[in-house]
Write a protein that holds these residues in place. Structure first.
Motif, PDB file in Angstrom:
ATOM      1  N   HIS A 112      -8.369  11.582  44.585  1.00  0.00           N
ATOM      2  CA  HIS A 112      -7.777  10.438  43.892  1.00  0.00           C
ATOM      3  C   HIS A 112      -6.476  10.817  43.192  1.00  0.00           C
ATOM      4  O   HIS A 112      -6.431  11.727  42.374  1.00  0.00           O
ATOM      5  CB  HIS A 112      -8.787   9.894  42.878  1.00  0.00           C
ATOM      6  CG  HIS A 112      -8.379   8.600  42.239  1.00  0.00           C
ATOM      7  ND1 HIS A 112      -7.957   7.507  42.951  1.00  0.00           N
ATOM      8  CD2 HIS A 112      -8.338   8.230  40.929  1.00  0.00           C
ATOM      9  CE1 HIS A 112      -7.680   6.517  42.132  1.00  0.00           C
ATOM     10  NE2 HIS A 112      -7.896   6.932  40.893  1.00  0.00           N
ATOM     11  N   GLN A 113      -5.389  10.141  43.548  1.00  0.00           N
ATOM     12  CA  GLN A 113      -4.071  10.234  42.920  1.00  0.00           C
ATOM     13  C   GLN A 113      -3.347  11.562  43.171  1.00  0.00           C
ATOM     14  O   GLN A 113      -2.387  11.890  42.481  1.00  0.00           O
ATOM     15  CB  GLN A 113      -4.171   9.968  41.402  1.00  0.00           C
ATOM     16  CG  GLN A 113      -4.668   8.550  41.081  1.00  0.00           C
ATOM     17  CD  GLN A 113      -4.811   8.316  39.600  1.00  0.00           C
ATOM     18  OE1 GLN A 113      -5.444   9.091  38.894  1.00  0.00           O
ATOM     19  NE2 GLN A 113      -4.221   7.225  39.113  1.00  0.00           N
ATOM     20  N   GLU A 114      -3.766  12.297  44.171  1.00  0.00           N
ATOM     21  CA  GLU A 114      -3.095  13.563  44.472  1.00  0.00           C
ATOM     22  C   GLU A 114      -1.704  13.321  45.053  1.00  0.00           C
ATOM     23  O   GLU A 114      -1.478  12.397  45.832  1.00  0.00           O
ATOM     24  CB  GLU A 114      -3.909  14.378  45.477  1.00  0.00           C
ATOM     25  CG  GLU A 114      -3.254  15.727  45.808  1.00  0.00           C
ATOM     26  CD  GLU A 114      -3.957  16.482  46.917  1.00  0.00           C
ATOM     27  OE1 GLU A 114      -3.894  17.722  46.909  1.00  0.00           O
ATOM     28  OE2 GLU A 114      -4.573  15.832  47.791  1.00  0.00           O
ATOM     29  N   VAL A 115      -0.770  14.180  44.687  1.00  0.00           N
ATOM     30  CA  VAL A 115       0.569  14.199  45.265  1.00  0.00           C
ATOM     31  C   VAL A 115       0.661  15.436  46.151  1.00  0.00           C
ATOM     32  O   VAL A 115       0.609  16.567  45.664  1.00  0.00           O
ATOM     33  CB  VAL A 115       1.659  14.258  44.172  1.00  0.00           C
ATOM     34  CG1 VAL A 115       3.039  14.388  44.801  1.00  0.00           C
ATOM     35  CG2 VAL A 115       1.593  13.026  43.275  1.00  0.00           C
ATOM     36  N   ASN A 116       0.762  15.233  47.471  1.00  0.00           N
ATOM     37  CA  ASN A 116       0.820  16.394  48.378  1.00  0.00           C
ATOM     38  C   ASN A 116       1.598  16.073  49.653  1.00  0.00           C
ATOM     39  O   ASN A 116       1.190  16.414  50.747  1.00  0.00           O
ATOM     40  CB  ASN A 116      -0.594  16.875  48.725  1.00  0.00           C
ATOM     41  CG  ASN A 116      -1.339  15.905  49.637  1.00  0.00           C
ATOM     42  OD1 ASN A 116      -1.046  14.710  49.616  1.00  0.00           O
ATOM     43  ND2 ASN A 116      -2.270  16.393  50.436  1.00  0.00           N
ATOM     44  N   MET A 117       2.736  15.443  49.510  1.00  0.00           N
ATOM     45  CA  MET A 117       3.486  15.013  50.682  1.00  0.00           C
ATOM     46  C   MET A 117       4.020  16.183  51.510  1.00  0.00           C
ATOM     47  O   MET A 117       4.071  16.126  52.732  1.00  0.00           O
ATOM     48  CB  MET A 117       4.663  14.132  50.254  1.00  0.00           C
ATOM     49  CG  MET A 117       4.238  12.780  49.679  1.00  0.00           C
ATOM     50  SD  MET A 117       3.340  11.754  50.863  1.00  0.00           S
ATOM     51  CE  MET A 117       4.679  11.334  51.975  1.00  0.00           C
ATOM     52  N   HIS A 118       4.436  17.261  50.861  1.00  0.00           N
ATOM     53  CA  HIS A 118       5.082  18.358  51.584  1.00  0.00           C
ATOM     54  C   HIS A 118       4.264  19.642  51.606  1.00  0.00           C
ATOM     55  O   HIS A 118       4.476  20.497  52.450  1.00  0.00           O
ATOM     56  CB  HIS A 118       6.466  18.623  50.997  1.00  0.00           C
ATOM     57  CG  HIS A 118       7.388  17.449  51.135  1.00  0.00           C
ATOM     58  ND1 HIS A 118       7.978  17.103  52.327  1.00  0.00           N
ATOM     59  CD2 HIS A 118       7.785  16.517  50.244  1.00  0.00           C
ATOM     60  CE1 HIS A 118       8.713  16.027  52.163  1.00  0.00           C
ATOM     61  NE2 HIS A 118       8.618  15.642  50.908  1.00  0.00           N
ATOM     62  N   CYS A 119       3.368  19.790  50.659  1.00  0.00           N
ATOM     63  CA  CYS A 119       2.439  20.915  50.708  1.00  0.00           C
ATOM     64  C   CYS A 119       1.288  20.612  49.758  1.00  0.00           C
ATOM     65  O   CYS A 119       1.395  19.755  48.884  1.00  0.00           O
ATOM     66  CB  CYS A 119       3.112  22.238  50.353  1.00  0.00           C
ATOM     67  SG  CYS A 119       3.799  22.328  48.694  1.00  0.00           S
ATOM     68  N   ASP A 120       0.188  21.289  49.962  1.00  0.00           N
ATOM     69  CA  ASP A 120      -0.994  21.031  49.161  1.00  0.00           C
ATOM     70  C   ASP A 120      -0.838  21.626  47.754  1.00  0.00           C
ATOM     71  O   ASP A 120      -0.190  22.654  47.561  1.00  0.00           O
ATOM     72  CB  ASP A 120      -2.229  21.634  49.833  1.00  0.00           C
ATOM     73  CG  ASP A 120      -2.532  20.986  51.182  1.00  0.00           C
ATOM     74  OD1 ASP A 120      -2.042  19.859  51.393  1.00  0.00           O
ATOM     75  OD2 ASP A 120      -3.241  21.606  51.996  1.00  0.00           O
ATOM     76  N   GLY A 121      -1.457  20.948  46.796  1.00  0.00           N
ATOM     77  CA  GLY A 121      -1.400  21.438  45.419  1.00  0.00           C
ATOM     78  C   GLY A 121       0.020  21.494  44.878  1.00  0.00           C
ATOM     79  O   GLY A 121       0.363  22.414  44.138  1.00  0.00           O
ATOM     80  N   SER A 122       0.828  20.495  45.205  1.00  0.00           N
ATOM     81  CA  SER A 122       2.263  20.579  44.895  1.00  0.00           C
ATOM     82  C   SER A 122       2.711  19.619  43.805  1.00  0.00           C
ATOM     83  O   SER A 122       3.908  19.354  43.677  1.00  0.00           O
ATOM     84  CB  SER A 122       3.088  20.321  46.156  1.00  0.00           C
ATOM     85  OG  SER A 122       2.846  19.018  46.664  1.00  0.00           O
ATOM     86  N   GLN A 123       1.794  19.106  43.011  1.00  0.00           N
ATOM     87  CA  GLN A 123       2.187  18.155  41.974  1.00  0.00           C
ATOM     88  C   GLN A 123       3.293  18.708  41.081  1.00  0.00           C
ATOM     89  O   GLN A 123       4.240  18.001  40.726  1.00  0.00           O
ATOM     90  CB  GLN A 123       0.974  17.794  41.112  1.00  0.00           C
ATOM     91  CG  GLN A 123       1.336  17.021  39.845  1.00  0.00           C
ATOM     92  CD  GLN A 123       0.142  16.648  39.000  1.00  0.00           C
ATOM     93  OE1 GLN A 123      -0.473  15.628  39.248  1.00  0.00           O
ATOM     94  NE2 GLN A 123      -0.200  17.467  38.019  1.00  0.00           N
ATOM     95  N   TYR A 124       3.199  19.977  40.729  1.00  0.00           N
ATOM     96  CA  TYR A 124       4.157  20.548  39.788  1.00  0.00           C
ATOM     97  C   TYR A 124       5.579  20.602  40.341  1.00  0.00           C
ATOM     98  O   TYR A 124       6.545  20.748  39.585  1.00  0.00           O
ATOM     99  CB  TYR A 124       3.699  21.915  39.312  1.00  0.00           C
ATOM    100  CG  TYR A 124       3.694  23.028  40.340  1.00  0.00           C
ATOM    101  CD1 TYR A 124       4.245  24.266  40.051  1.00  0.00           C
ATOM    102  CD2 TYR A 124       3.106  22.863  41.588  1.00  0.00           C
ATOM    103  CE1 TYR A 124       4.229  25.307  40.973  1.00  0.00           C
ATOM    104  CE2 TYR A 124       3.072  23.878  42.507  1.00  0.00           C
ATOM    105  CZ  TYR A 124       3.638  25.101  42.207  1.00  0.00           C
ATOM    106  OH  TYR A 124       3.605  26.127  43.125  1.00  0.00           O
ATOM    107  N   ASP A 125       5.731  20.453  41.663  1.00  0.00           N
ATOM    108  CA  ASP A 125       7.073  20.435  42.246  1.00  0.00           C
ATOM    109  C   ASP A 125       7.895  19.242  41.765  1.00  0.00           C
ATOM    110  O   ASP A 125       9.134  19.292  41.773  1.00  0.00           O
ATOM    111  CB  ASP A 125       6.992  20.385  43.780  1.00  0.00           C
ATOM    112  CG  ASP A 125       6.571  21.705  44.389  1.00  0.00           C
ATOM    113  OD1 ASP A 125       6.741  22.744  43.708  1.00  0.00           O
ATOM    114  OD2 ASP A 125       6.066  21.709  45.522  1.00  0.00           O
ATOM    115  N   ILE A 126       7.226  18.171  41.363  1.00  0.00           N
ATOM    116  CA  ILE A 126       7.929  16.966  40.922  1.00  0.00           C
ATOM    117  C   ILE A 126       8.878  17.277  39.769  1.00  0.00           C
ATOM    118  O   ILE A 126       9.976  16.729  39.677  1.00  0.00           O
ATOM    119  CB  ILE A 126       6.921  15.882  40.485  1.00  0.00           C
ATOM    120  CG1 ILE A 126       6.039  15.456  41.658  1.00  0.00           C
ATOM    121  CG2 ILE A 126       7.632  14.676  39.882  1.00  0.00           C
ATOM    122  CD1 ILE A 126       4.880  14.563  41.247  1.00  0.00           C
TER     123      ILE A 126
END
Length: 600
Positions: A112-126
């Protein structure tokens, strides 16, 4: 002994002397909320939108001069907070953002609500484009080191926000308390750099030998509490001071050597002071576009005729926009102190420029005189000049004002006298609408004994009126003064001056009629005191009443949509439709300068 990581994080924050955490709930941070609920030292400031949290934390840090703390949920929580965090970044404000993330064992599975468009576990890239560092906690045992690194990095060098992205399962892991022992002995005190006496002597000699020297100051002088050192140096050498918007308060606006704000909203006299200088020492300022009239050489600064020296905490800022004959990476407070010491060795008697001070005094008197009539005008809706005059007459000199975007920022920077440092808080680099109404929540919490208000346009206030709910819930007695012109006034003026219409900038209903919410009634709906001003004569007494109420209060003040008067220049339209006499950002004739005058 093992203990939940969430509780150990709270213990750590308590030991650091953190008193407030700004945030909004979400399922990824409920373990932290549980730990905060049990804390007797930390106060959790719950908001209704994460941008309010980051702006409030920004305002808090500007007063305490220490890193503030934001706690937010993953995905939309993190992105909602992003604007406020970016605003803090561009203004060099220290902040530690702790964000929940998806469980580490669900990376890449679309939890739910994960951000992973370019790689997994990448929320902090934002956040990577605008924070000093972004960590993802993959091992709970590393949290003690990460926390120490995060606060130290946020507060040192050129300050700014950092991000710690924490998978929600990490909060609920138990780790040995011994792992946090390092945080008891790892000093967070880092001494800021000064400059060698030899370098200080070279700077002092350049200032003394120059015929028309100027010291141009920015926000670092205020944030690093170098204002007294600045005052002592310029008074000893009688050097005029100009400032950026963020530098307001570095020297009292009424000081005989303070000329004023340069750039977009600068006057010909102020911009002429820097343009005609043979030497400029920039202290804690980036010579950014707003302060430099889009870097046109014959408007605010002219590198062909002026030598530049620069002192800044960030090495990459030295010589970024103008070539320097000398650059120093240093804390303004330490640097100015040593420069004064060396100056006294060269000219023990100091320098007296009576004629210069007389010119500055004459200019200020004439500028104020030119505003007297409109500042006392009884017409209604009120003129913005009348609003500013009445505020200055009622508001205590040591009270704190947060601005937003538009007249309340540009006009104050240009013509509203500030006497004490850190009593005016501007959103400078990002110039974010909605900053002021939220920032005052954090400002008041950090300076509860001071009167705190925001001057904000109705467009800016309308971005997030839920700030009122937080003020009610947390009992934060601030005052919102909504300068209501029924428009995004600054952009309306720019569009009208360039395209002869104001499409998309004036608030209208579906019938094309002027439309603006009754903010006083909106505020009443939130349960606070409020008043809609009905005449110019009524405003001053209403503001006094609001300040004395000692509870949240909103004033809705109808205001005429007239431009901030300025001689400054802004390359806004030429970006899209270059004029024949403008080549690669350079003015080639007086007519070009005239055509680029900002009239908003």
């Amino acid at each position: 002994m093992n203990k939940l990581l969430s509780h150990q994080i709270v213990d750590y924050l308590e030991r650091k002397g953190i008193e407030h955490v700004f945030g909004l709930c979400g399922h990824t941070v409920i373990a932290m909320l549980d730990a905060l609920e049990k804390s007797e030292k930390l106060r959790y400031i719950s908001v209704r939108h994460e941008q309010v949290a980051s702006h409030a934390a920004d305002g808090y840090a500007r007063i305490t001069k220490r890193a503030s703390v934001v706690l937010c949920h993953l995905g939309p929580g993190l992105t909602n907070a992003a604007t406020g965090v970016a605003n803090a970044s561009l203004d060099a404000i220290p902040m530690v953002v702790i964000a929940g993330d998806v469980p580490s064992y669900y990376y890449g599975r679309h939890p739910h609500q994960e951000v992973n468009m370019h790689c997994d576990g990448s929320q902090y890239d934002i956040y990577k484009p605008f924070v000093k560092r972004a960590w993802r906690v993959d091992n709970p045992e590393l949290m003690p080191q990460i926390l120490d690194k995060a606060f130290r990095l946020a507060e040192t060098g050129r300050p700014g926000p950092v991000l710690i992205s924490v998978p929600m399962d990490m909060f609920s892991r138990e780790i040995d308390e011994k792992l946090f022992e390092r945080t008891y002995v790892d000093s967070q005190e880092v001494f800021k750099p000064g400059i060698p006496q030899e370098t200080a002597a070279r700077i002092a000699k350049q200032l003394i030998d120059a015929e028309n020297p100027v010291i141009h100051v920015g926000g670092q002088v205020v944030f690093n509490e170098a204002t007294e050192e600045l005052k002592e140096l310029v008074e000893f050498l009688d050097i005029p001071v100009t400032r950026s918007l963020m530098g307001q308060g570095a020297l009292p606006d009424t000081h005989p050597l303070m000329v004023g704000m340069t750039g977009f909203w600068g006057t010909d006299f102020v911009n002429g002071t820097t343009k005609n200088a043979d030497l400029i020492l920039g202290v804690g300022t980036r010579f950014a576009e707003a302060d430099s009239s889009s870097w046109y050489k014959d408007v605010t600064f002219n590198a062909e005729n002026t030598k530049f020296m620069q002192i800044d905490l960030e090495p990459s800022e030295i010589g970024r926009n103008f070539p320097v004959i000398l650059g120093a990476v240093a804390d303004p407070k330490n640097a100015l102190k040593v420069i004064l010491e060396e100056a006294k060795k060269i000219v023990p008697e100091g320098i007296d420029r009576k004629e210069l001070k007389a010119e500055i005094a004459k200019y200020k008197a004439e500028f104020k005189k030119s505003n007297v009539e409109i500042s006392n005008d009884e017409r209604f809706p009120m003129t913005p000049q009348r609003i500013l005059k009445d505020v200055r007459e009622v508001f205590p000199v040591d009270g704190i004002i947060a601005t937003d975007v538009g007249w309340n920022k540009n006009g104050i920077g240009q013509q509203f006298d500030i006497e004490l440092p850190s009593t005016i808080i501007h959103p400078g680099g990002l110039a974010t609408m909605g900053f002021g109404p939220a920032a005052i929540l954090g400002i008041k919490l950090a300076a509860f004994d001071k009167k705190v208000i925001t001057l904000v346009g109705d467009g800016g206030f309308g971005t997030n009126p839920s700030v009122i709910a937080t003020a009610v819930e947390q009992n934060i007695p601030v005052v919102w003064v909504v300068m209501n012109n029924g428009a995004f006034g600054t952009i309306a003026g720019l569009e009208a001056s360039h395209y002869e219409h104001s499409f998309g900038t004036i608030f209208k209903d579906h019938k094309g009629e002027s439309y603006s919410p009754d903010w006083a009634k909106v505020a009443a709906g939130y349960g606070i005191k409020s008043k809609r001003i009905t005449s110019a004569a009524e405003f001053k007494s209403a503001l006094k009443e609001a300040l004395e109420a000692d509870e949240p209060y909103l004033l809705d003040v109808p205001m005429e949509n007239i431009p901030v008067p300025t001689d400054g220049i802004w390359n806004i339209n030429d970006i899209y439709t270059p004029k024949e006499n403008v080549s690669e950002g350079r003015l080639t004739s007086g007519e070009a300068k005239k055509s680029l005058h900002v009239t908003t």
